[in-house]
Design a protein around this motif. Structure first.
Motif, PDB file in Angstrom:
ATOM      1  N   THR A   1       0.774  -1.234  -0.045  1.00  0.00           N
ATOM      2  CA  THR A   1      -0.115   0.025   0.011  1.00  0.00           C
ATOM      3  C   THR A   1       0.870   1.267  -0.155  1.00  0.00           C
ATOM      4  O   THR A   1       1.970   1.131   0.325  1.00  0.00           O
ATOM      5  CB  THR A   1      -0.898  -0.069   1.206  1.00  0.00           C
ATOM      6  N   ILE A   2       0.280   2.322  -0.373  1.00  0.00           N
ATOM      7  CA  ILE A   2       0.921   3.507  -0.204  1.00  0.00           C
ATOM      8  C   ILE A   2       0.504   4.356   0.899  1.00  0.00           C
ATOM      9  O   ILE A   2      -0.649   4.440   1.240  1.00  0.00           O
ATOM     10  CB  ILE A   2       0.585   4.396  -1.683  1.00  0.00           C
ATOM     11  N   LYS A   3       1.548   4.693   1.870  1.00  0.00           N
ATOM     12  CA  LYS A   3       1.116   5.477   2.935  1.00  0.00           C
ATOM     13  C   LYS A   3       1.927   6.885   3.182  1.00  0.00           C
ATOM     14  O   LYS A   3       2.796   7.072   2.298  1.00  0.00           O
ATOM     15  CB  LYS A   3       1.703   4.455   4.084  1.00  0.00           C
ATOM     16  N   GLU A   4       1.265   7.742   3.770  1.00  0.00           N
ATOM     17  CA  GLU A   4       1.863   8.990   4.134  1.00  0.00           C
ATOM     18  C   GLU A   4       2.995   8.947   4.996  1.00  0.00           C
ATOM     19  O   GLU A   4       2.756   8.420   6.237  1.00  0.00           O
ATOM     20  CB  GLU A   4       0.722   9.933   4.532  1.00  0.00           C
ATOM     21  N   ALA A   5       4.288   9.237   4.694  1.00  0.00           N
ATOM     22  CA  ALA A   5       5.550   9.269   5.755  1.00  0.00           C
ATOM     23  C   ALA A   5       4.923  10.451   6.792  1.00  0.00           C
ATOM     24  O   ALA A   5       4.973  11.503   6.571  1.00  0.00           O
ATOM     25  CB  ALA A   5       6.549   9.535   4.781  1.00  0.00           C
ATOM     26  N   LEU A   6       5.447  10.180   8.133  1.00  0.00           N
ATOM     27  CA  LEU A   6       5.339  10.992   9.309  1.00  0.00           C
ATOM     28  C   LEU A   6       6.658  11.373   9.871  1.00  0.00           C
ATOM     29  O   LEU A   6       7.669  10.780   9.643  1.00  0.00           O
ATOM     30  CB  LEU A   6       4.341  10.375  10.237  1.00  0.00           C
TER      31      LEU A   6
END
Length: 683
Positions: free
Chosen positions: A678-683
């Protein structure tokens, strides 16, 4: 996702009643031919599918060959209102006052004088003009001629601050700046020679005051200049004798002494970047770096920087997502969408049918996709009770032309509370220029270009430069070891890294320009996360670099990074598993959204249009809905920009005021490929 929505986007999306202002007293009968759709028929008669469905309710369930439809009279401009109670007047001797209208603008519109308007309305105008008033319009012959009425005052041009007037002489003496600092913004086509002559300086003096322009001369850069604007007569006099250059040490001392008067110290705080600090002080990143050369090696917490004295803007706290909670439905607002349908071009095409044109005209399909999303936003606005009148106009634009000037004149766009469009940068800039006197917000929906700047122009697409700097800021904030592998064909990327990211080390290539695994491995550090920025469209270089990184994972922490979208990564040779193992990191204008709200949007869109929404349809929704939300507040549009970011289906709108012009959107996502595919937002 393929961009392939045809005129099905013209299907009615209004779950609420809209009033179409064009009169429809005559009807035409149309017999459905083979292959025709409602959208094609609507385009043929220059109406919307909604108009056809209104007269032919059964057609919403589909149309049959040889069935007969009633078609309303065509209208070239569709004006959609969010209420049936909108008052329209057909009396040519009266006028309903709209927002932002003045006695002067009305007098010009009807060719009468202001005095004649006042005389015709008696005591009605004693307390000034008010929105919603129905005022009488005298005949054009009443009173004095319009040409004799008081003209609009031309905005005064404020000359740069000059501590001492320049004395015009045949051989003027160049003076160093005194008193307040004077700046000059580099405009397109300007040269060092032209600017130095304008301010009575030499090119070496200009470069001494602005070290950053010795090897570069970027448009938009804020120059420190002498402050002595030279009269044109000076430019026509013989050149002064060449002065003997001063010793370098003496020049540096004079410059330091002069500059220190206007600088103060600033300590870098957590999460601050070069970009945010430069913006806070109203200067460019390059100017901040020129004042603090140590920034070329990167910014660190606690650094002491030299910044312009007294120029810091007070930070405004923005509250995410508060716009939906503060909708004000009392005041009616007006929004215009200027979209390039180019209907006249379609009508004059004698070679291609409408259906054939739709198959090959990518720009038209893009426009229709965006429009379909905008209509969904209008539908959502009605559900939420927003009180906004909406005009949808054909901007009839190409990259080098449009009819925005005509639309402004014919549709009184000065009275709009905001305008979305046109699409091309040159055309949206032209519209902003025409409407700058009334401060009407003009939102550029799709262009990432930058050119002329206007105070009322809102660039809703983050720039390519901002995308690049954001990913580097992210890696620096993580205290990562940043390495770059740059293909020889990517010279501009290499130049950007060398000039703007000098702390980044570039891996060497072979004499033939191929990747060398050892040159990458020797740059890795075991105590840090090693970011490898890969700039190449060569499948071979991508495979070689990623293979070396996968092998190095046994000893080092590594992560693959790209600066922009790269279609080569979609090739079958480069597996998704390879990218997820390296957690491919990249900046993006949009995000994947699997929330319930996003899934409901997709489902509703597919039900109406028989296809899932693509990026342009979602962009149309996001830009339009964000604008509608901001108009439906108890603040002005500009005030909402300053205090409230918003996040819609896939796009974020976090506008910041630029140093000398308008607003740009800093709403950027840093995303990565996770190991669960999946593609996720980096934090």
């Amino acid at each position: 996702m393929k961009n392939r929505i045809l005129f099905s986007i013209f299907l009615t999306m209004f779950s609420f009643v809209f009033t179409v202002s064009a009169k429809q007293e005559k009807y035409t009968k149309h017999t459905v031919a083979k292959g025709e759709t409602i959208n094609m028929i609507a385009q043929k008669y220059k109406v919307t599918p909604y108009d056809i469905y209104s007269l032919n309710p059964d057609s919403q369930n589909g149309i049959q060959l040889n069935s007969v439809l009633l078609i309303p009279a065509s209208a070239s401009v569709v004006v959609i209102h969010s209420s049936q109670n909108a008052t329209q007047t057909s009396n040519p001797n009266s006028h309903l006052v709209q927002p932002k209208e003045t006695l002067y603008s009305i007098s010009k519109q009807y060719g009468v004088t202001i005095d004649a308007l006042k005389a015709a309305n008696g005591d009605l105008l004693n307390n000034g003009l008010k929105i919603g008033q129905n005022i009488k319009i005298p005949t054009s012959g009443s009173g004095q001629n319009v040409a004799a009425s008081k003209p609009v005052e031309t905005p005064k041009v404020v000359a740069p601050v000059v501590s001492k007037p320049a004395v015009v002489k045949a051989a003027p003496k160049v003076e160093a700046p005194k008193g307040e600092t004077t700046y000059h913004i580099i405009e397109p086509k300007e040269t060092k020679y032209g600017i130095s002559k304008k301010y009575g300086m030499t090119i070496p003096e200009l470069e001494r005051l602005n070290p950053a322009i010795v090897n570069d001369f970027p448009i938009g850069f804020k120059l420190v200049v002498s402050g002595n604007v030279v009269n044109q007569a000076v430019l026509e006099t013989p050149k002064p004798a060449v002065e003997t250059p001063k010793p370098v040490a003496e020049t540096a001392t004079a410059e330091t002494t002069s500059t220190k008067k206007y600088l103060e110290e600033y300590v870098v705080k957590p999460k601050e970047t070069i970009a945010t600090i430069a913006n806070d002080y109203g200067i460019s990143e390059q100017e901040l770096i020129s004042l603090n050369p140590e920034l070329k090696r990167g910014i660190k917490l606690g650094m002491i920087l030299r910044v312009p004295k007294g120029q810091r803007k007070e930070p405004v706290k923005k509250e995410q997502g508060n716009l939906l909670k503060t909708i004000n439905t009392n005041a009616r607002k007006q929004l215009a969408l200027l979209l390039p349908f180019n209907i006249s071009k379609i009508e004059s095409d004698t070679i291609n049918s409408t259906q054939a044109r739709l198959k090959k005209d990518k720009f038209l399909n893009l426009t229709l996709d965006f429009y379909s999303g905008a209509l969904m936003a209008i539908d959502s606005a009605k559900v939420l009770g927003m009180n906004v009148d909406i005009k949808i106009l054909d901007s009839q634009e190409t990259k080098n032309s449009s009819n925005v000037a005509t639309l402004v004149q014919q549709n009184n766009l000065q009275s709009m509370d905001a305008i979305v469009g046109p699409f091309y940068q040159s055309n949206v800039e032209k519209l902003a220029e025409l409407l700058e006197p009334t401060k009407t917000p003009v939102i550029s929906p799709l262009s990432k270009e930058s050119g002329k700047k206007y105070t009322n122009l809102y660039q809703s697409m983050p720039s390519a430069e901002l995308l690049r700097s954001s990913i580097f800021d992210f890696m620096k904030a993580k205290s990562g070891n940043i390495i770059a592998v740059v293909d020889n064909k990517k010279g501009s990327v290499k130049q950007y890294i060398q000039e703007m990211q000098p702390n980044v080390r570039i891996a060497g290539l072979s004499p033939k320009g191929t990747f060398v695994a050892d040159s990458l491995k020797v740059l890795f550090q075991k105590d840090k996360l090693n970011y490898v920025v890969l700039a190449s469209e060569s499948t071979g270089m991508i495979l070689a670099t990623t293979s070396a990184m996968l092998a190095a994972q046994k000893e080092y922490q590594v992560q693959l990074v790209i600066l922009e979208q790269n279609d080569t990564f979609d090739f079958e040779e480069i597996s998704l598993t390879r990218l997820t193992k390296l957690k491919l990191l990249y900046p993006s204008l949009s995000r994947p959204n699997e929330t319930d709200e996003a899934n409901q949007f997709d489902a509703k869109y597919k039900k109406i249009n028989k296809i899932i929404p693509n990026q342009y349809a979602i962009r149309g929704f996001d830009v339009t809905f964000d604008t509608l939300l901001r108009l439906s507040q108890d603040k002005t549009f500009e005030e909402t920009i300053q205090v409230s970011p918003s996040e819609q289906i896939e796009n974020k709108f976090d506008y910041v005021q630029n140093a000398t012009y308008g607003y740009s959107n800093n709403g950027i996502y840093i995303l990565y490929y996770d190991t669960d595919l999946t593609i996720k937002e980096a934090l």
